[in-house]
Scaffold this motif. Structure first.
Motif, short mmCIF file in Angstrom:
data_model
loop_
_atom_site.label_atom_id
_atom_site.label_comp_id
_atom_site.label_asym_id
_atom_site.label_seq_id
_atom_site.Cartn_x
_atom_site.Cartn_y
_atom_site.Cartn_z
N THR A 45 0.68 -1.19 -0.16
CA THR A 45 0.04 0.00 0.19
C THR A 45 0.79 1.33 0.00
O THR A 45 0.35 2.46 0.06
CB THR A 45 -0.83 0.02 1.21
N ASP A 46 2.22 1.11 -0.01
CA ASP A 46 2.91 2.34 -0.02
C ASP A 46 3.13 2.66 -1.47
O ASP A 46 4.21 2.88 -1.85
CB ASP A 46 4.49 2.00 0.68
N THR A 47 1.95 3.08 -2.07
CA THR A 47 2.18 3.62 -3.73
C THR A 47 2.95 4.56 -3.99
O THR A 47 3.29 4.86 -4.93
CB THR A 47 0.75 3.62 -3.91
N ALA A 48 3.05 5.51 -2.79
CA ALA A 48 3.86 6.73 -3.06
C ALA A 48 5.40 6.53 -3.15
O ALA A 48 5.84 7.10 -4.35
CB ALA A 48 3.68 7.74 -1.71
N ALA A 49 5.71 5.53 -2.56
CA ALA A 49 7.16 5.17 -2.84
C ALA A 49 7.26 4.19 -3.92
O ALA A 49 8.22 4.45 -4.83
CB ALA A 49 7.81 4.30 -1.66
N LEU A 50 6.64 3.54 -4.40
CA LEU A 50 6.53 2.63 -5.62
C LEU A 50 6.35 3.51 -6.90
O LEU A 50 6.93 3.10 -8.00
CB LEU A 50 5.40 1.41 -5.47
N THR A 51 5.17 4.49 -6.78
CA THR A 51 4.95 5.31 -7.95
C THR A 51 6.24 6.16 -8.35
O THR A 51 6.46 6.81 -9.44
CB THR A 51 4.06 5.98 -8.05
N GLY A 52 7.05 6.64 -7.24
CA GLY A 52 8.01 7.67 -7.34
C GLY A 52 7.50 9.28 -6.84
O GLY A 52 8.23 9.79 -6.78
N SER A 53 6.16 9.19 -6.43
CA SER A 53 5.88 10.59 -5.59
C SER A 53 6.26 10.84 -4.41
O SER A 53 6.47 11.72 -4.05
CB SER A 53 4.27 10.58 -5.70
N SER A 54 6.84 9.75 -3.84
CA SER A 54 7.83 9.83 -2.41
C SER A 54 9.16 9.31 -2.89
O SER A 54 9.19 8.03 -3.05
CB SER A 54 7.20 9.17 -1.50
N SER A 55 9.96 10.35 -3.44
CA SER A 55 11.23 9.72 -4.19
C SER A 55 12.19 9.19 -3.04
O SER A 55 13.11 8.22 -3.53
CB SER A 55 11.88 10.88 -5.22
N THR A 56 12.28 9.74 -2.03
CA THR A 56 13.31 9.29 -1.02
C THR A 56 13.01 7.74 -0.44
O THR A 56 13.60 6.93 -0.34
CB THR A 56 13.43 10.11 0.11
N SER A 57 11.57 7.73 -0.09
CA SER A 57 11.22 6.18 0.35
C SER A 57 11.30 5.22 -0.83
O SER A 57 11.47 4.15 -0.62
CB SER A 57 9.89 6.49 0.91
N GLY A 58 10.98 5.51 -2.02
CA GLY A 58 11.07 4.73 -3.44
C GLY A 58 12.38 4.36 -3.36
O GLY A 58 12.93 3.29 -3.62
N LEU A 59 13.44 5.23 -3.25
CA LEU A 59 14.89 4.76 -3.54
C LEU A 59 15.57 3.80 -2.38
O LEU A 59 16.11 2.87 -2.38
CB LEU A 59 15.69 6.28 -3.43
N ARG A 60 14.96 4.50 -1.16
CA ARG A 60 15.40 3.64 0.03
C ARG A 60 15.00 2.11 0.14
O ARG A 60 15.69 1.20 -0.01
CB ARG A 60 14.81 4.49 1.36
N ARG A 61 13.56 2.08 -0.25
CA ARG A 61 12.86 0.67 0.17
C ARG A 61 13.12 0.00 -1.14
O ARG A 61 13.24 -1.52 -1.30
CB ARG A 61 11.56 0.80 0.17
N TYR A 62 13.05 0.63 -2.35
CA TYR A 62 12.99 -0.21 -3.71
C TYR A 62 14.19 0.11 -4.56
O TYR A 62 14.32 -0.71 -5.55
CB TYR A 62 11.79 0.01 -4.64
N GLY A 63 15.26 0.97 -4.12
CA GLY A 63 16.23 1.45 -4.98
C GLY A 63 15.67 2.12 -6.32
O GLY A 63 16.35 1.76 -7.45
#
Ligand SMILES: C[S@@+](CC[C@H](N)C(=O)[O-])C[C@H]1O[C@@H](n2cnc3c(N)ncnc32)[C@H](O)[C@@H]1O
Length: 462
Positions: A217-235
């Motif tokens: 459900t952390d779609t912000a990280a997965l879509t790139g709209s939360s770029s820091t958590s996207g990078l941290r969790r999913y590189g």
């Protein structure tokens, strides 16, 4: 905390066991049907609307998120398909674990809605850390036994920490302990927020071959709209544009493939969807060094261009990097045969409440009108809408186009209806279908220029 939000801290210790002795406080709540299965909702949870969408406004023990019903329906259909068609372990039993089961609605639906003749081969374990949710689940099973009574098999070793009802083993462990203990053929992971902390143990908790179903459900990280958590969790380096949903699905698949490869395992996607406020992917995982190496060829980046919307590449050039999102899975997203069988009629046949369900003992206090039944059918159809039509396309290379954008890209004054455009491209011999997403997308085998030309032609014909 809201379901659909991210969890900061989770108690990791084994505290008190759930008792399973008495009905929990607030029992029986009020009754609802999800699929063919009675759900006991906490008294303070509203009767679900028939179009539940998005993250929910409240959560907590005993809260059941109705917006996840379509994902649970697809889980019932997929597991039934594996048992019926033998593509996972032939006709041997499937040991299935819902590692974060909360009040047990998914396992109860597996038990209740998968065909009776397949049930003997379905061994279910339900796990959660929340003892109150487990007590609620146990009372729900006891009150609503269906699909026969499942005795404990003689040779089945039931650990004393488990309480078994109707053949479902309920237990309270940290999910990582639960997964690593067994050698499952099916694991469902439905956490609050990101699944990354559970992935490695889920992959190790599967036998030589197994299905892993994951919700994020952390779609912000997965879509790139939360770029820091996207990078941290999913590189993941994201770009939030028309392709953010498809990227989110591919980033999660890529993360699972990469984690699996580290454990000499390969993945093959069965079904992967962006469903409103969450991403849900189902993959077969196999112990296979060769398969893991081959999966590396299916990792890459999406590059945006001026003349075509995107291409997939293994590695973007330094000039492309600014317009690229990734790394992500660039291979097929679905299995054609399995998703080809996931039709609306099949969902209705398996999961729409029947007369016998409505008159069963557990349903005595259920208020279920004819209108409820009509809405339930509509929702069931919506759960799988467009899947079988798009099965061949999403299981192979295709071009994904946001329908709303095609007219501006084609510089056409008007846009044909989506149905007309799909029909016209199919008539020209280019397989085209609508993709299941809340937003309108088409997938097509037609080259980009052909689609634009078709739209211009249809525009000038008006
Ligand atoms: C989103 S809910 C699951 C919803 C459920 N699958 C359903 O369909 O209704 C997440 C659940 O994970 C449980 N949980 C969180 N961390 C856990 C952990 N480390 N081990 C086991 N359960 C955990 C919570 O108690 C909660 O019930």
């Amino acid at each position: 905390m809201r379901c659909g939000q991210e969890e900061e801290s989770v108690p990791l210790t084994m505290a008190d066991m759930f008792s399973g002795a008495d009905d929990p406080a607030g029992w029986p709540g009020h009754l609802w049907l999800e699929g063919r299965t009675v759900v006991h909702l906490q008294s303070d949870q509203e009767r679900p609307s028939h179009m539940p969408r998005g993250p929910v406004a409240k959560s907590g023990t005993g809260f059941m998120n109705p917006a996840m019903a379509p994902a649970r329906t697809r889980s019932v259909l997929l597991l039934q398909d594996a048992l019926e068609h033998g593509w996972l372990v032939d006709d041997r039993p499937i040991r299935a674990l819902d590692a974060l089961c909360a009040t047990g609605i998914r396992v109860r639906r597996w038990r209740n809605e998968i065909a009776p003749e397949l049930q003997e081969r379905l061994h279910i374990t339900a796990n959660d850390l929340d003892s109150k949710a487990l007590d609620w689940a146990l009372s729900s099973v006891r009150k609503n036994r269906t699909n026969g009574i499942f005795p404990i098999l003689d040779d089945e070793q039931i650990p004393i920490e488990q309480i078994t009802e109707n053949g479902i083993h309920f237990q309270r462990y940290d999910a990582r302990m639960a997964m690593i203990q067994g050698s499952y053929q099916w694991i469902d992971l439905d956490p609050f927020g990101s699944p990354v902390q559970f992935l490695d143990t889920a992959l190790q908790g599967l036998g030589r071959v197994g299905v892993l179903e994951v919700t994020a459900t952390d779609t912000a990280a997965l879509t790139g709209s939360s770029s820091t958590s996207g990078l941290r969790r999913y590189g993941h380096n994201g770009i939030v544009d028309h392709y953010a949903h498809d990227d989110a699905v591919r980033v999660l698949l890529g993360t699972i493939a990469t984690s699996a490869a580290r454990l000499d395992r390969s993945i093959e996607p069965l079904l992967a969807l962006f469903d409103g406020h969450h991403v849900r992917v189902s993959v077969i995982v196999r112990k296979s060094k060769l398969g893991a190496d081959e999966n590396r060829q299916k990792m890459g980046w999406r590059v945006r261009h001026d003349d075509i919307p995107y291409t997939f590449v293994k590695h973007p050039s330094p000039e492309q990097i600014e317009h690229s999102s990734g790394p992500m899975w660039i291979g097929p997203l679905w299995n054609e045969e399995i998703t080809g069988r996931m039709t609306e009629d099949h969902a209705v046949e398996c999961c729409l409440p029947r007369e016998t369900d409505l008159n069963s003992e557990g349903d005595m206090d259920l208020e279920w009108t004819e209108l409820d039944q009509v809405y339930a059918e509509r929702e069931l159809r919506r759960s799988v809408r467009y899947i079988s039509d798009a099965s061949s396309l999403l299981s192979s290379e295709h071009l994904l186009l946001p329908y709303d954008q095609i007219a501006p890209w084609a510089k056409a004054a008007s846009m044909p209806s989506m149905v007309d455009l799909i029909a016209a491209l199919n008539e020209e011999g280019y397989l085209t279908a609508r993709v299941p997403d809340l937003r309108p997308y088409i997938a097509t085998k037609a080259p980009y220029e052909v689609v634009l030309e078709m739209v211009r032609k249809m525009d000038s014909a008006e």
